[in-house]
Write a protein that holds these residues in place. Structure first.
Motif, PDB file in Angstrom:
ATOM      1  N   PRO A 105     -81.397  45.576  14.757  1.00  0.00           N
ATOM      2  CA  PRO A 105     -80.892  45.829  16.211  1.00  0.00           C
ATOM      3  C   PRO A 105     -79.567  46.075  16.126  1.00  0.00           C
ATOM      4  CG  PRO A 105     -81.860  43.632  15.713  1.00  0.00           C
ATOM      5  CD  PRO A 105     -82.046  44.505  14.465  1.00  0.00           C
ATOM      6  N   ALA A 106     -79.097  46.634  17.281  1.00  0.00           N
ATOM      7  CA  ALA A 106     -77.490  47.204  17.284  1.00  0.00           C
ATOM      8  C   ALA A 106     -76.845  45.774  18.121  1.00  0.00           C
ATOM      9  CB  ALA A 106     -77.365  48.538  18.006  1.00  0.00           C
ATOM     10  N   GLY A 107     -75.751  45.697  17.721  1.00  0.00           N
ATOM     11  CA  GLY A 107     -74.909  44.730  18.398  1.00  0.00           C
ATOM     12  C   GLY A 107     -74.789  43.344  17.567  1.00  0.00           C
ATOM     13  N   THR A 108     -74.142  42.487  17.954  1.00  0.00           N
ATOM     14  CA  THR A 108     -73.694  41.183  17.374  1.00  0.00           C
ATOM     15  C   THR A 108     -74.100  39.955  18.291  1.00  0.00           C
ATOM     16  OG1 THR A 108     -71.396  41.015  18.590  1.00  0.00           O
ATOM     17  CG2 THR A 108     -71.692  42.184  16.313  1.00  0.00           C
ATOM     18  N   GLY A 109     -74.374  38.955  17.634  1.00  0.00           N
ATOM     19  CA  GLY A 109     -74.528  37.711  18.050  1.00  0.00           C
ATOM     20  C   GLY A 109     -73.947  36.519  17.341  1.00  0.00           C
ATOM     21  N   LYS A 110     -74.370  35.285  17.637  1.00  0.00           N
ATOM     22  CA  LYS A 110     -73.463  34.067  16.917  1.00  0.00           C
ATOM     23  C   LYS A 110     -74.604  33.148  16.304  1.00  0.00           C
ATOM     24  CE  LYS A 110     -69.504  34.363  19.856  1.00  0.00           C
ATOM     25  NZ  LYS A 110     -68.387  33.719  20.829  1.00  0.00           N
ATOM     26  N   VAL A 111     -74.152  32.328  15.511  1.00  0.00           N
ATOM     27  CA  VAL A 111     -75.127  31.361  14.738  1.00  0.00           C
ATOM     28  C   VAL A 111     -74.322  30.022  14.866  1.00  0.00           C
ATOM     29  CG1 VAL A 111     -74.510  32.023  12.581  1.00  0.00           C
ATOM     30  CG2 VAL A 111     -76.843  31.014  13.093  1.00  0.00           C
ATOM     31  N   ASN A 112     -75.022  29.009  15.031  1.00  0.00           N
ATOM     32  CA  ASN A 112     -74.614  27.628  14.819  1.00  0.00           C
ATOM     33  C   ASN A 112     -75.530  26.974  13.797  1.00  0.00           C
ATOM     34  OD1 ASN A 112     -72.753  28.128  16.966  1.00  0.00           O
ATOM     35  ND2 ASN A 112     -73.886  26.829  18.549  1.00  0.00           N
ATOM     36  N   VAL A 113     -74.954  26.102  13.002  1.00  0.00           N
ATOM     37  CA  VAL A 113     -75.765  25.572  11.970  1.00  0.00           C
ATOM     38  C   VAL A 113     -75.198  24.002  11.955  1.00  0.00           C
ATOM     39  CG1 VAL A 113     -76.490  25.449   9.698  1.00  0.00           C
ATOM     40  CG2 VAL A 113     -75.824  27.744  10.443  1.00  0.00           C
ATOM     41  N   GLY A 114     -76.136  23.233  11.981  1.00  0.00           N
ATOM     42  CA  GLY A 114     -76.130  21.748  11.738  1.00  0.00           C
ATOM     43  C   GLY A 114     -77.143  20.924  10.693  1.00  0.00           C
ATOM     44  N   ALA A 115     -76.631  19.896  10.543  1.00  0.00           N
ATOM     45  CA  ALA A 115     -77.626  19.051   9.643  1.00  0.00           C
ATOM     46  C   ALA A 115     -77.841  17.719  10.326  1.00  0.00           C
ATOM     47  CB  ALA A 115     -77.104  18.926   8.120  1.00  0.00           C
ATOM     48  N   THR A 116     -79.080  17.228  10.053  1.00  0.00           N
ATOM     49  CA  THR A 116     -79.592  15.964  10.274  1.00  0.00           C
ATOM     50  C   THR A 116     -79.727  15.159   9.423  1.00  0.00           C
ATOM     51  OG1 THR A 116     -80.560  16.751  12.337  1.00  0.00           O
ATOM     52  CG2 THR A 116     -81.268  14.356  11.597  1.00  0.00           C
ATOM     53  N   GLY A 117     -79.138  13.884   9.003  1.00  0.00           N
ATOM     54  CA  GLY A 117     -79.201  13.019   7.935  1.00  0.00           C
ATOM     55  C   GLY A 117     -78.056  13.336   6.868  1.00  0.00           C
ATOM     56  N   GLY A 118     -77.032  13.794   7.284  1.00  0.00           N
ATOM     57  CA  GLY A 118     -75.991  14.100   6.351  1.00  0.00           C
ATOM     58  C   GLY A 118     -75.113  15.410   6.733  1.00  0.00           C
ATOM     59  N   TRP A 119     -74.436  15.677   5.762  1.00  0.00           N
ATOM     60  CA  TRP A 119     -73.887  17.145   6.057  1.00  0.00           C
ATOM     61  C   TRP A 119     -73.868  17.876   4.913  1.00  0.00           C
ATOM     62  CZ3 TRP A 119     -70.329  18.265   2.437  1.00  0.00           C
ATOM     63  CH2 TRP A 119     -69.946  17.116   1.404  1.00  0.00           C
TER      64      TRP A 119
END
Length: 71
Positions: free
Chosen positions: A1-15
């Motif tokens: 796909p053309a274009g951009t987006g964003k991503v968020n990444v997390g963690a449960t139980g630590g980092w």
């Protein structure tokens, strides 16, 4: 796909340290990383857990969210 987006990444139980497509992006939580739309390989590495990898699809003009669970 053309274009951009964003991503968020997390963690449960630590980092963990996050890399996207082999590029280090910092320690969780990581938010607002702008990427080309489409699939990306997200890796979570922590000293006391095995590395985990997921494929996250970034939508055009949207935000993908992914959370790793550390056990």
């Amino acid at each position: 796909p053309a274009g951009t987006g964003k991503v968020n990444v997390g963690a449960t139980g630590g980092w963990c340290n996050v890399s996207i497509d082999g590029v280090a992006r910092g320690v969780t939580p990581v938010a607002g990383i702008e990427l080309p739309a489409g699939p990306h390989r997200v890796t979570c590495t922590a000293t006391d857990h095995p590395a985990m990898t997921a494929t996250v699809v970034v939508p055009v003009d949207g935000t993908a969210r992914y959370r790793f669970t550390l056990q």
